[in-house]
Design a protein around this motif. Structure first.
Motif, PDB file in Angstrom:
ATOM      1  N   ALA A  16      37.599 -10.043  15.194  1.00  0.00           N
ATOM      2  CA  ALA A  16      39.003 -10.337  15.514  1.00  0.00           C
ATOM      3  C   ALA A  16      39.709 -11.131  14.417  1.00  0.00           C
ATOM      4  O   ALA A  16      40.941 -11.196  14.408  1.00  0.00           O
ATOM      5  CB  ALA A  16      39.075 -11.084  16.845  1.00  0.00           C
ATOM      6  N   ILE A  17      38.953 -11.733  13.487  1.00  0.00           N
ATOM      7  CA  ILE A  17      39.584 -12.524  12.413  1.00  0.00           C
ATOM      8  C   ILE A  17      40.506 -11.593  11.608  1.00  0.00           C
ATOM      9  O   ILE A  17      40.032 -10.701  10.903  1.00  0.00           O
ATOM     10  CB  ILE A  17      38.524 -13.158  11.484  1.00  0.00           C
ATOM     11  CG1 ILE A  17      37.580 -14.058  12.271  1.00  0.00           C
ATOM     12  CG2 ILE A  17      39.204 -13.938  10.354  1.00  0.00           C
ATOM     13  CD1 ILE A  17      36.334 -14.504  11.477  1.00  0.00           C
ATOM     14  N   PRO A  18      41.830 -11.786  11.735  1.00  0.00           N
ATOM     15  CA  PRO A  18      42.765 -10.794  11.170  1.00  0.00           C
ATOM     16  C   PRO A  18      43.096 -11.081   9.709  1.00  0.00           C
ATOM     17  O   PRO A  18      44.198 -11.532   9.378  1.00  0.00           O
ATOM     18  CB  PRO A  18      43.994 -10.936  12.065  1.00  0.00           C
ATOM     19  CG  PRO A  18      43.954 -12.366  12.526  1.00  0.00           C
ATOM     20  CD  PRO A  18      42.529 -12.851  12.459  1.00  0.00           C
ATOM     21  N   ALA A  19      42.147 -10.779   8.835  1.00  0.00           N
ATOM     22  CA  ALA A  19      42.293 -11.093   7.411  1.00  0.00           C
ATOM     23  C   ALA A  19      43.601 -10.539   6.842  1.00  0.00           C
ATOM     24  O   ALA A  19      44.338 -11.256   6.152  1.00  0.00           O
ATOM     25  CB  ALA A  19      41.095 -10.536   6.641  1.00  0.00           C
ATOM     26  N   GLY A  20      43.894  -9.275   7.148  1.00  0.00           N
ATOM     27  CA  GLY A  20      45.081  -8.633   6.594  1.00  0.00           C
ATOM     28  C   GLY A  20      46.364  -9.338   7.014  1.00  0.00           C
ATOM     29  O   GLY A  20      47.249  -9.605   6.189  1.00  0.00           O
ATOM     30  N   ALA A  21      46.458  -9.648   8.301  1.00  0.00           N
ATOM     31  CA  ALA A  21      47.664 -10.298   8.811  1.00  0.00           C
ATOM     32  C   ALA A  21      47.818 -11.690   8.212  1.00  0.00           C
ATOM     33  O   ALA A  21      48.930 -12.107   7.860  1.00  0.00           O
ATOM     34  CB  ALA A  21      47.607 -10.366  10.338  1.00  0.00           C
TER      35      ALA A  21
END
Ligand code: G3P
Length: 200
Positions: A16-21
């Protein structure tokens, strides 16, 4: 038992870690509002360029890989290991940090596959990349890659739980690419190298 659920929850949270966002936010961009609206490296590439895209790609692969690697270190195998891979990808696609939206799960699926079955990953990777290269559609390469992994797993006579895991992962890739499929059919899918100009 509860340890099973804890392991699946942890895998979900890794994914769930939203690197892109978060990387895009660092650059002052809401990645879900530009280009394809996807949080993945492809949309980061067309919006912010190669450096940030590489960072996001590596992190999204890594978080899938680390989930399966850690599970293996705790002697998890068989169907539960498949469940860990699925949980990580579901975390990426439906992230608790992005109100249960997210990416399309290609890089994260590949990361899980690297530690689920390195040989399948190794055989699948060139097919996906070659498709992307020849068509200039990352989406097409992603879906062909997903299918290839299933075919290779069956061809190698892998256990049923592994085949089913890859079948669900491939199914998720097709599901998350449903807008891309429409664009491919309509002939207006973005090509690799196109810059993000319009948002939708
Ligand atoms: O990994 C996602 C890729 O296959 C497509 O990304 O931004 O073109 O929808 P995008």
């Amino acid at each position: 038992e509860w340890t099973t659920w804890l392991i699946l929850l942890l895998a979900y949270l890794f994914g769930a870690i939203p690197a892109g966002a978060w990387v895009a936010r660092y650059y002052g961009v809401d990645i879900q509002k530009v280009g394809s609206g996807n949080t993945g490296a492809t949309n980061i590439l067309r919006t912010l360029g190669a450096g940030p895209a590489a960072l996001v790609a590596v992190f999204d692969v890594f978080k899938g890989g680390i989930a399966v690697l850690l599970a293996r270190l705790f002697n998890i195998e068989g169907p539960l290991l498949g469940g860990v891979a699925l949980a990580a990808v579901l975390g990426h696609n439906y992230s608790v940090f992005l109100r249960f939206t997210g990416g399309k799960g290609v890089a994260t699926s590949f990361g899980t596959l690297l530690f689920l079955d390195p040989l399948v990953a190794l055989l699948t990777f060139p097919v996906g990349v070659l498709t992307m290269w020849l068509t200039r559609f990352v989406s097409a390469g992603s879906m062909i890659g997903g299918l290839t992994a299933v075919v290779v797993t069956i061809a190698l006579g892998r256990p049923l739980w592994e085949i089913l895991t890859l079948l669900v992962l491939a199914g998720l890739i097709f599901w998350t690419h449903r807008e891309n499929i429409k664009r491919l059919q309509a002939g207006n899918e973005r090509r690799l190298g196109d810059k993000a100009s319009n948002s939708e």
